[in-house]
Design a protein around this motif. Structure first.
Motif, PDB file in Angstrom:
ATOM      1  N   LYS A 263       0.678  -1.448   0.006  1.00 15.25           N
ATOM      2  CA  LYS A 263       0.478  -0.040  -0.319  1.00 15.25           C
ATOM      3  C   LYS A 263       0.540   1.280  -0.382  1.00 15.25           C
ATOM      4  O   LYS A 263       1.922   1.406   0.975  1.00 15.25           O
ATOM      5  N   GLY A 264       0.867   2.354  -1.077  1.00 16.38           N
ATOM      6  CA  GLY A 264       1.210   3.570  -1.240  1.00 16.38           C
ATOM      7  C   GLY A 264       2.698   2.642  -1.365  1.00 16.38           C
ATOM      8  O   GLY A 264       3.399   4.451  -1.718  1.00 16.38           O
ATOM      9  N   ALA A 265       2.871   2.300  -2.328  1.00 13.62           N
ATOM     10  CA  ALA A 265       4.361   2.364  -2.335  1.00 13.62           C
ATOM     11  C   ALA A 265       4.415   1.913  -4.404  1.00 13.62           C
ATOM     12  O   ALA A 265       3.106   1.453  -4.990  1.00 13.62           O
ATOM     13  N   GLY A 266       5.042   2.296  -5.372  1.00 15.71           N
ATOM     14  CA  GLY A 266       4.952   2.252  -6.297  1.00 15.71           C
ATOM     15  C   GLY A 266       5.721   0.430  -6.965  1.00 15.71           C
ATOM     16  O   GLY A 266       5.933  -0.384  -6.271  1.00 15.71           O
ATOM     17  N   LEU A 267       5.365   0.557  -8.074  1.00 17.65           N
ATOM     18  CA  LEU A 267       6.098  -0.502  -8.999  1.00 17.65           C
ATOM     19  C   LEU A 267       7.283  -0.697  -9.981  1.00 17.65           C
ATOM     20  O   LEU A 267       6.988   0.071 -10.569  1.00 17.65           O
TER      21      LEU A 267
END
Length: 429
Positions: A262-266
């Motif tokens: 949650k709240g992180a990029g890829l």
């Protein structure tokens, strides 16, 4: 006009202090809307006018204006607003958060079909649709209030619960704007391959995971990419959103999937493009997010580069599609990011042997390693802590197939790591 005078006038016109619905019955003539005073004294702000509980009596919502509405969830209340669009662009609708009431926002097209719905959940939550692509015509925005949950019956012998008060009918604000599509910005709708937005390596683009079940599909062209290039895909984080991404080739075969914390990029690095025979020269990237966020856009960037010597090649996320460990190498330089799984196939040997895999973990990640022999788990290493070296070994029979599988926890960040192989005589049973 002062607030107290305006409220008194509203009450006198409606007949009571609470909001009541004026509904059509039988063949009665439609009720004519009554123009209520503007309690904010101009500036494009006005009050909701009843009745507006259906598309045929929807209240006009001028672009750039603001309307104060009131929702009574206990009465299955719904407010309809008519939005007339004169030119193509990106329609943005925003509904303010309300204390004590869980709102939803729907967008209907000219045929009455629901094309987007924002239901982010819970009271005090703003709802919105940030970038729906529109053409000249009429659209309808619908604001609804969810009924509060029914009180549970007390158990036999338990004291009666304290009486509850009905949630107040609270005001909200709704606004709508239309803006020209921004350069390199997503254009909705784009939820399938037929409506996918173009994506060119080297050109960053932006988009929104703007409403419930919003799906964005990007069409990545491979025509200008060398057959020897690998690709890096970077998707920036969206506040409060769990992002998932799926990459498939031109005929629909899924190549890789990712799910970020949650709240992180890829991040997907070192991807070798896959171009099956007679397939169109495209890859498709499908992006989803839970919950939605109509306020924060993401940035997507694809970069073409030359592959690293002795480097890992994606996709290699599954045991049935591992990367072949080079037969003339004992080390592969790999990369891990949240949601990634890396599999490395070790070439068979005519003689029985012991295979040990050493994973030199980066300081930013907490990795684990598994060793599969002929499809069965033969060894596992799962030392706790970021930067901890993992070692896993097992006997491999003559011509046996061994695969090293590396995964990590979401608590870690991305980073480079090495996979080292050490082979020796088979150990005693």
């Amino acid at each position: 006009m002062k607030w107290g005078v305006a409220i008194a006038l509203v009450a006198a016109l409606s007949g009571c202090g609470n909001k009541k619905r004026q509904r059509r019955t039988g063949d009665a003539a439609p009720v004519e809307p009554i123009a209520l005073p503007n309690v904010d004294g101009g500036g494009g702000k006005s009050d909701e006018v009843e009745p507006n509980d259906g598309e045929d009596v929807a209240m006009p919502l001028a672009l750039g204006a603001q309307i104060h509405g009131r929702i009574d969830p206990a009465d299955s209340d719904a407010d309809f607003f008519r939005i007339d669009v004169a030119q193509a662009g990106a329609l943005a609708i925003e509904v303010s958060a309300v204390d004590g009431t869980d709102l939803t926002l729907e967008l209907h097209d000219s045929a009455g079909a629901v094309v987007a719905k924002s239901d982010r959940g819970g009271a005090k939550t703003k709802e919105g649709i940030p970038n729906w692509g529109v053409t000249p015509g009429r659209y309808i925005a619908v604001v609804r209030g969810k009924k509060p949950p029914a009180a549970k019956k007390p158990k036999r012998g338990a004291p009666a619960p304290a009486p509850t008060t009905t949630a107040p009918v609270l005001p909200y604000d709704i606004t709508a704007t239309v803006a020209p599509p921004a350069p390199n910005a997503e254009r909705e709708p784009d939820d399938d391959r037929g409506t996918a937005n173009d994506l060119i390596a080297g050109d960053p683009v932006t988009g929104y995971l703007g409403w419930t079940n919003d799906t964005d599909v990007w069409k990545l062209s491979l025509e200008a990419i060398s057959a020897k290039n690998t690709l890096d895909l970077e998707l920036s984080p969206v506040e409060g959103v769990v992002i998932t991404a799926e990459l498939s080739d031109g005929v629909g075969t899924v190549l890789a999937t990712r799910k970020a914390p949650k709240g992180a990029g890829l991040v997907l690095r070192n991807l070798m493009p896959q171009l099956p025979p007679n397939a169109p020269p495209f890859h498709y990237l499908t992006i989803k997010g839970t919950p939605s966020n109509p306020e924060s856009a993401y940035t997507l960037r694809v970069t073409a580069k030359n592959p690293e010597a002795d480097g890992e090649l994606e996709p290699n996320d599954t045991l049935d599609k591992p990367m072949a460990f080079p037969v003339d190498r004992t080390v592969v330089h790999a990369h891990w990011s949240p949601g990634d799984v890396d599999c490395f196939a070790i070439a068979p040997d005519p003689a029985a042997r012991t295979v040990e895999a050493i994973i030199e973990t980066p300081a930013s990640a907490d990795l684990s390693a598994e060793l599969y022999v002929d499809g069965k788990l033969a060894g596992k290493s799962e030392a706790k802590g970021k930067g901890t070296v993992e070692k896993v070994s097992a006997n491999v029979p003559a011509n046996g197939k061994a695969i090293v599988k590396v995964r990590g926890t979401d608590a870690g960040g991305e980073g480079a790591y090495d996979v080292k192989l050490v082979e020796g005589a088979p150990s005693a049973p």
